[in-house]
Motif scaffolding. Sequence first.
Motif, PDB file in Angstrom:
ATOM      1  N   ARG A  93       0.822  -1.213   0.000  1.00  0.00           N
ATOM      2  CA  ARG A  93       0.000   0.000   0.000  1.00  0.00           C
ATOM      3  C   ARG A  93       0.855   1.261   0.000  1.00  0.00           C
ATOM      4  O   ARG A  93       0.542   2.228  -0.689  1.00  0.00           O
TER       5      ARG A  93
ATOM      6  N   LEU B  13       2.960   1.334  -3.381  1.00  0.00           N
ATOM      7  CA  LEU B  13       2.136   1.175  -4.577  1.00  0.00           C
ATOM      8  C   LEU B  13       2.667   0.084  -5.511  1.00  0.00           C
ATOM      9  O   LEU B  13       2.550   0.176  -6.727  1.00  0.00           O
TER      10      LEU B  13
ATOM     11  N   GLN C 108      -2.490   6.743 -10.760  1.00  0.00           N
ATOM     12  CA  GLN C 108      -2.041   6.607  -9.364  1.00  0.00           C
ATOM     13  C   GLN C 108      -1.777   7.961  -8.717  1.00  0.00           C
ATOM     14  O   GLN C 108      -0.768   8.156  -8.045  1.00  0.00           O
TER      15      GLN C 108
ATOM     16  N   PHE D 220      -6.488   6.135  -3.772  1.00  0.00           N
ATOM     17  CA  PHE D 220      -5.501   5.265  -3.149  1.00  0.00           C
ATOM     18  C   PHE D 220      -6.139   4.314  -2.128  1.00  0.00           C
ATOM     19  O   PHE D 220      -7.103   4.680  -1.446  1.00  0.00           O
ATOM     20  N   GLU D 221      -5.532   3.145  -1.998  1.00  0.00           N
ATOM     21  CA  GLU D 221      -5.912   2.195  -0.951  1.00  0.00           C
ATOM     22  C   GLU D 221      -5.186   2.588   0.337  1.00  0.00           C
ATOM     23  O   GLU D 221      -3.994   2.886   0.315  1.00  0.00           O
TER      24      GLU D 221
ATOM     25  N   ARG E  65      -1.413  10.511   2.547  1.00  0.00           N
ATOM     26  CA  ARG E  65      -1.612   9.088   2.264  1.00  0.00           C
ATOM     27  C   ARG E  65      -0.713   8.242   3.169  1.00  0.00           C
ATOM     28  O   ARG E  65      -1.160   7.275   3.805  1.00  0.00           O
ATOM     29  N   GLN E  66       0.562   8.635   3.243  1.00  0.00           N
ATOM     30  CA  GLN E  66       1.523   7.869   4.043  1.00  0.00           C
ATOM     31  C   GLN E  66       1.149   7.914   5.523  1.00  0.00           C
ATOM     32  O   GLN E  66       1.236   6.912   6.239  1.00  0.00           O
TER      33      GLN E  66
END
Lengths: 255, 236
Positions: free
Chosen positions: A104, A107, B47, B51-52, B72-73
């Motif tokens: 995750r 990516l 991308q 996002f997952e 995201r992180q």
Amino acid sequence: MSPPPTIAGDFFALLAQHRISPPHVHASAAPVETQATTVFAFHFADGVFVAGDRRATAGNVIVTETVEKVIELDSTSLLAIAGVPATAFEMARALQTSFEYYRRSQLQALSLPAKVRALSRALRDNLGLTLQGVGVVAPLFVGLDNTALPARPQIYFYDPLGAQFEAADFSASGSGSTTVRSILAFQQRFGSPTPARMTLREATRFALQTLMVAAEFDSATGGVAPESARFATLKWLGQDGIRTLTVTEQAEALS
Amino acid sequence: MTEEPYRWLEAMGNRREYVLNQVKGGSPVFAVSLEAGVLLLGVGSGQSKVFEIFDRHALAGLGHPADLERVRQMLIDAAHLEAFTRAPEDVTLRRLVSFNLSPQIKTVFEQLFAPPFLVRLLLSELGATRDRDSLIKVQFDGTYSLAARGLAVVAADPADEAAVEDWLTRHLPATTEPGLAIDTLLLAWRHLAHGDELPEGELPTAKPDLAGLEIEAALLRRSTMRVARFETIPAR
């Protein structure tokens, strides 16, 4: 905001940053171990087939007949555990989280060699308990090599200190593994079809019968008893990922 | 600048204006709760929008790519630490937003001599049933709001969002198949990004012009045996 981990995508570095680490057990005297198992993996026509019995024992006591010893680490990796469950399950949980964390955050999925080494490192980190004889784990790992075209499922086996080896045809671990290895070697050399040529139904039947025989010679291996609806954990890894065989499918294969 | 209350308020106002100006050209993102799962859609360069985050959690956003990446992180770190130290079931969107993301974004926004997050975000959580799905919009100053109608739009100009959400509520029933829902969301995207009229009545079937950009669509799928529910939907 927390600073980034020193190694991008490394879940264990993130744990260290937050002063969290997988629990370490410091034993001074050997307690009664809950272990003994039969797990094995072999190449068949559609990929790699992985089987495990479902019994856990402590000494001569049967603790349960419902343990899942073949664990999906991610969508293309299977871990078959043999040894002390407390250590093995925690190892599986740490690897599950770290593989998904990498995928995750970066990516992209972790490569097969990196997954193989991650398990090796987990075993090496468990050296203390292994040497004390109370936390021995000797797993099998099955993963998909996506660098090959088409993608190729592979089998790896380990010693309890973390040495890793690729199995060309099959591998087995646990207290019933001697019997299973003999059966697999016999089938590989003299059988028809050989395991590598078996269809899914043939592989399912063969795996269940192998577990039945292993249980004849090893009291710590749970057998397969269709009459009482007791089956095994059977999964297979192909180019499209992992599939689990249901109890119904297992019963049909034996009929 | 901060020694007088008025100056501080003025600085905050300037900062707010600066961020809105910076995200003005951002491409809108959408999240819709359907029977099949939660569908997220953005139109970007691959991308870069959707996002997952964790097993049942996903993020869509617009703004500066580097800031989106930091957020995201941050979310991935928090979710995986929580899942490992407790259990995956303990990772919830409400806790991720209210105890992790929102306070950190607010702190950064109020540090006048540090650069703020140039982002507007849309987070989603898949529930067991549609009425248990959660969609939350998070702003650059840390404020957040729960989307109540099962869909949410985050556009460069917040003033445009309500009208598009109304239109989508009328044209996107929950039973819509995800592939068809993407077509409807793209009409809304064209309206927000290029000012096209939102059609009433029967919707056009022709694919809208995406100006060379890629559709980034993902579904948090409700009915699957996999633990990780996030799957990207290839453009049709």
